[in-house]
Design an enzyme around this catalytic site. Sequence first.
Site, PDB file in Angstrom:
ATOM      1  N   THR A   1     -15.243 -68.886  33.731  1.00 13.08           N
ATOM      2  CA  THR A   1     -15.437 -68.140  32.478  1.00 13.08           C
ATOM      3  C   THR A   1     -14.088 -67.727  31.904  1.00 13.08           C
ATOM      4  OG1 THR A   1     -15.511 -66.017  33.600  1.00 13.08           O
ATOM      5  CG2 THR A   1     -17.622 -67.165  33.329  1.00 13.08           C
TER       6      THR A   1
ATOM      7  N   TYR B   1       0.535 -75.490  45.406  1.00  9.94           N
ATOM      8  CA  TYR B   1      -0.281 -76.152  44.368  1.00  9.94           C
ATOM      9  C   TYR B   1       0.242 -75.897  42.953  1.00  9.94           C
ATOM     10  CZ  TYR B   1      -2.907 -71.674  44.627  1.00  9.94           C
ATOM     11  OH  TYR B   1      -3.283 -70.358  44.664  1.00  9.94           O
TER      12      TYR B   1
ATOM     13  N   LYS C   1       0.587 -69.995  38.727  1.00  6.99           N
ATOM     14  CA  LYS C   1       1.730 -70.119  39.656  1.00  6.99           C
ATOM     15  C   LYS C   1       2.764 -71.103  39.096  1.00  6.99           C
ATOM     16  CE  LYS C   1       0.233 -67.543  43.231  1.00  6.99           C
ATOM     17  NZ  LYS C   1       0.860 -66.255  43.572  1.00  6.99           N
TER      18      LYS C   1
HETATM   19  P1  NAP Z   1      -3.856 -60.191  49.532  1.00  7.64           P
HETATM   20  O1  NAP Z   1      -3.681 -59.480  50.828  1.00  7.64           O
HETATM   21  O2  NAP Z   1      -5.209 -60.242  48.917  1.00  7.64           O
HETATM   22  O3  NAP Z   1      -2.804 -59.561  48.501  1.00  7.64           O
HETATM   23  C1  NAP Z   1      -2.964 -59.447  47.149  1.00  7.64           C
HETATM   24  C2  NAP Z   1      -2.394 -58.087  46.743  1.00  7.64           C
HETATM   25  O4  NAP Z   1      -2.290 -58.030  45.320  1.00  7.64           O
HETATM   26  C3  NAP Z   1      -3.262 -56.922  47.185  1.00  7.64           C
HETATM   27  O5  NAP Z   1      -2.445 -55.970  47.863  1.00  7.64           O
HETATM   28  C4  NAP Z   1      -3.804 -56.329  45.895  1.00  7.64           C
HETATM   29  O6  NAP Z   1      -3.909 -54.902  45.999  1.00  7.64           O
HETATM   30  C5  NAP Z   1      -2.717 -56.743  44.898  1.00  7.64           C
HETATM   31  N1  NAP Z   1      -3.210 -56.860  43.533  1.00  7.64           N
HETATM   32  C6  NAP Z   1      -4.215 -57.661  43.084  1.00  7.64           C
HETATM   33  N2  NAP Z   1      -4.409 -57.479  41.769  1.00  7.64           N
HETATM   34  C7  NAP Z   1      -3.488 -56.565  41.376  1.00  7.64           C
HETATM   35  C8  NAP Z   1      -3.183 -55.956  40.127  1.00  7.64           C
HETATM   36  N3  NAP Z   1      -3.857 -56.276  39.007  1.00  7.64           N
HETATM   37  N4  NAP Z   1      -2.160 -55.059  40.074  1.00  7.64           N
HETATM   38  C9  NAP Z   1      -1.479 -54.723  41.191  1.00  7.64           C
HETATM   39  N5  NAP Z   1      -1.722 -55.262  42.407  1.00  7.64           N
HETATM   40  C10 NAP Z   1      -2.725 -56.167  42.493  1.00  7.64           C
HETATM   41  O7  NAP Z   1      -3.401 -61.697  49.607  1.00  7.64           O
HETATM   42  P2  NAP Z   1      -2.190 -62.510  50.265  1.00  7.64           P
HETATM   43  O8  NAP Z   1      -2.845 -63.718  50.807  1.00  7.64           O
HETATM   44  O9  NAP Z   1      -1.339 -61.678  51.134  1.00  7.64           O
HETATM   45  O10 NAP Z   1      -1.373 -62.949  48.965  1.00  7.64           O
HETATM   46  C11 NAP Z   1      -0.050 -62.526  48.722  1.00  7.64           C
HETATM   47  C12 NAP Z   1       0.648 -63.558  47.866  1.00  7.64           C
HETATM   48  O11 NAP Z   1       0.761 -64.796  48.579  1.00  7.64           O
HETATM   49  C13 NAP Z   1      -0.084 -63.888  46.561  1.00  7.64           C
HETATM   50  O12 NAP Z   1       0.868 -64.067  45.525  1.00  7.64           O
HETATM   51  C14 NAP Z   1      -0.763 -65.206  46.871  1.00  7.64           C
HETATM   52  O13 NAP Z   1      -1.039 -65.971  45.717  1.00  7.64           O
HETATM   53  C15 NAP Z   1       0.295 -65.850  47.740  1.00  7.64           C
HETATM   54  N6  NAP Z   1      -0.176 -66.957  48.569  1.00  7.64           N
HETATM   55  C16 NAP Z   1      -1.111 -66.725  49.529  1.00  7.64           C
HETATM   56  C17 NAP Z   1      -1.521 -67.785  50.328  1.00  7.64           C
HETATM   57  C18 NAP Z   1      -2.536 -67.576  51.438  1.00  7.64           C
HETATM   58  O14 NAP Z   1      -2.972 -68.565  52.029  1.00  7.64           O
HETATM   59  N7  NAP Z   1      -2.905 -66.360  51.774  1.00  7.64           N
HETATM   60  C19 NAP Z   1      -0.994 -69.065  50.142  1.00  7.64           C
HETATM   61  C20 NAP Z   1      -0.039 -69.259  49.133  1.00  7.64           C
HETATM   62  C21 NAP Z   1       0.373 -68.193  48.359  1.00  7.64           C
HETATM   63  P3  NAP Z   1      -5.032 -54.054  45.213  1.00  7.64           P
HETATM   64  O15 NAP Z   1      -6.342 -54.698  45.477  1.00  7.64           O
HETATM   65  O16 NAP Z   1      -4.889 -52.681  45.832  1.00  7.64           O
HETATM   66  O17 NAP Z   1      -4.641 -54.068  43.763  1.00  7.64           O
END
Ligand code: NAP
Length: 276
Positions: free
Chosen positions: A117, A158, A173
């Site tokens: 959406t 990606y 990204k």
């Molecule tokens: P995660 O624990 O879900 O972290 C996401 C964080 O972003 C949470 O602390 C969340 O806190 C915060 N957040 C989300 N929306 C927000 C907003 N509007 N304003 C402020 N804070 C916000 O996930 P993660 O896997 O550690 O991801 C961390 C980074 O690594 C991300 O950039 C992700 O794309 C990247 N990454 C992850 C993977 C993977 O496999 N896990 C792979 C490649 C890249 P609140 O909910 O408190 O806002």
Amino acid sequence: MTTEAPAPLPHSPFAPDLFQGKRAFVTGGGTGLGLQISRRLAALGAHVSIASRNSEHHAAFLQEAEANGWSASAFVLDVRKLGDIAALVKQLREDGPIDLLVNNAAGNFVCPAERLTEGAWRAVLGIVLDGTFYCTREFGKGMIRDGGGVMLNVVATYAWTGMPGVVHSASAKAGVLAMTRTLAVEWARHKIRVNAIAPGPFESTGASENLWPDEGVKERMVRGIPAGRFATAGEVADHAVWLLSSASDYVTGECFTMDGGASLGQGMWQPGERVR
Ligand code: NAP
């Protein structure tokens, strides 16, 4: 998603005063990768401010900081709100410059593009692309005035390989990667370094719930990784620390991939298969 006390930090390969006197700001710094980066920076001497929407997500970091005598603070912030970011930057800079910015906050979920959406597209683009730019611009203005700084953006492989099911996140990204390279050049004259890291999959509550909700999906993903496993958030964070440190003073506009070889060409061979 709630946070629980993370496992003790492993022995650090970095000098214990690596970030002494530095002040860092980590978006989404209370969970997952952001938490692992925040605790490493704080343990190595930085004052670390974390920020995200839900204050419950800040508790684990703040408790650990108090127990260890780390210098830390936390703020409720939605990175989609430019005015709130500007106000927070003003408030933080009253205590001195912010030297390090980590744009880690993100949202993601799997959805076929034809069913995505407008609201879902906007939500992910808003957090990842707009939010990264808003923080970059507001903290960047301060760094320009203060004579320099270091920024680190978290993207994903990606951004250039593409990935079915996450067109929203992949597009955002890719934009962040272009932003990284653009500002690395534009702001080099202000002594601001801008780099990115591109992790492959690692365990975090957000990712596990939204990207590989069952073991079958996870097993399929692991089969495509030459290293034969996911990364840990800690492994990814160690590399982030290195890029934020003075050891990388001549590195800017770079995107470091940490995916166990998953995004490399594999030709006719499956990972782990013997080449004959
Ligand atoms: P995660 O624990 O879900 O972290 C996401 C964080 O972003 C949470 O602390 C969340 O806190 C915060 N957040 C989300 N929306 C927000 C907003 N509007 N304003 C402020 N804070 C916000 O996930 P993660 O896997 O550690 O991801 C961390 C980074 O690594 C991300 O950039 C992700 O794309 C990247 N990454 C992850 C993977 C993977 O496999 N896990 C792979 C490649 C890249 P609140 O909910 O408190 O806002």
